[in-house]
Write an enzyme that holds these catalytic residues in place. Structure first.
Site, short mmCIF file in Angstrom:
data_model
loop_
_atom_site.label_atom_id
_atom_site.label_comp_id
_atom_site.label_asym_id
_atom_site.label_seq_id
_atom_site.Cartn_x
_atom_site.Cartn_y
_atom_site.Cartn_z
N PHE A 207 0.84 -1.19 0.00
CA PHE A 207 0.00 0.00 0.00
C PHE A 207 0.87 1.24 0.00
O PHE A 207 1.86 1.32 0.73
CB PHE A 207 -0.91 0.03 1.23
CG PHE A 207 -1.78 1.25 1.32
CD1 PHE A 207 -2.84 1.44 0.44
CD2 PHE A 207 -1.51 2.24 2.24
CE1 PHE A 207 -3.63 2.58 0.50
CE2 PHE A 207 -2.30 3.39 2.31
CZ PHE A 207 -3.36 3.56 1.43
N LYS B 217 5.18 7.92 -7.68
CA LYS B 217 6.55 8.31 -7.39
C LYS B 217 7.51 7.13 -7.41
O LYS B 217 8.68 7.28 -7.08
CB LYS B 217 6.62 9.00 -6.02
CG LYS B 217 5.83 10.28 -5.94
CD LYS B 217 5.87 10.89 -4.54
CE LYS B 217 5.07 12.18 -4.50
NZ LYS B 217 5.04 12.76 -3.16
N GLY B 218 7.02 5.95 -7.73
CA GLY B 218 7.87 4.77 -7.77
C GLY B 218 8.02 4.07 -6.43
O GLY B 218 8.86 3.18 -6.29
N GLY C 190 5.77 2.10 -4.72
CA GLY C 190 5.31 0.72 -4.78
C GLY C 190 6.32 -0.16 -5.49
O GLY C 190 6.62 -1.28 -5.05
N ASN D 189 -9.18 -3.84 -9.29
CA ASN D 189 -8.11 -2.88 -9.09
C ASN D 189 -7.23 -2.78 -10.35
O ASN D 189 -6.07 -3.21 -10.36
CB ASN D 189 -7.28 -3.27 -7.86
CG ASN D 189 -6.39 -2.15 -7.38
OD1 ASN D 189 -6.08 -1.22 -8.12
ND2 ASN D 189 -5.96 -2.26 -6.14
N TYR E 129 1.41 -4.38 -11.93
CA TYR E 129 2.02 -5.70 -11.74
C TYR E 129 2.38 -6.32 -13.09
O TYR E 129 3.44 -6.92 -13.24
CB TYR E 129 1.10 -6.63 -10.96
CG TYR E 129 0.77 -6.14 -9.58
CD1 TYR E 129 1.70 -5.45 -8.79
CD2 TYR E 129 -0.49 -6.34 -9.03
CE1 TYR E 129 1.39 -5.00 -7.52
CE2 TYR E 129 -0.81 -5.89 -7.75
CZ TYR E 129 0.14 -5.23 -7.01
OH TYR E 129 -0.16 -4.78 -5.75
#
Length: 159
Positions: free
Chosen positions: A85, A93-94, A96, A123, A130
């Site tokens: 999360f 902003k990178g 995750g 989602n 992913y």
């Protein structure tokens, strides 16, 4: 950019709980949360769960909460990512990606065979993210869960 990813400790339980609640609200599942701050402290303290905390310019803004699993087919441990999360204000902003990269580093450094997780089917932004990393859905697998009364009933049936 000032991003720090650090290992969380039991002392971070309040922060972990607040980020999990923010995730639950995003997923419209806050009504299902029964965990308390103390539950996270105990789980982290006893090693049942591990957490990475992302901080952007000193502000905690995301987490990756995970635990180890085992693949019988690979004969090796793996990482199951329970929650990834990033606060809405910090997305894009990178962060995750950086959390997943750190988990992949942990997995490869320890000789683990896989890193896996589940995502809600609605989602679309997360699914696209992913997919962009090369992760692939396990479409032939259906996740099952026993919880609450059903869990108790199965346990009782075996007595």
């Amino acid at each position: 950019m000032s991003l720090v990813i650090r290992e969380g400790a039991a002392a971070d339980a309040g922060l972990v709980f607040s980020l999990v609640m923010a995730l639950a609200e995003y997923e419209k599942l806050a009504h299902e949360v029964t965990a308390k701050e103390d539950d996270f402290a105990a789980a982290i303290e006893n090693g049942h769960a591990q957490v990475l905390i992302a901080e952007w310019e000193g502000e905690a803004c995301g987490l990756a909460l995970y635990f180890h699993n085992f693949s019988t087919f690979l004969g090796r441990r793996g990482i199951y990512l329970e929650d990834l999360f990033v606060k809405e204000s910090h997305r894009g902003k990178g962060i995750g990606k950086a959390l997943l990269e750190r988990l992949a580093q942990i997995a490869t450094a320890n000789g683990f065979g896989r890193l896996e997780w589940a995502v809600l089917d609605w989602n679309a932004p997360s699914i696209a993210f992913y997919d962009s990393l090369g992760a692939r859905p396990m479409k032939e697998w259906i996740v099952y869960r026993l919880t609450g009364e059903a869990l108790s009933a199965v346990a009782a049936a075996g007595k």
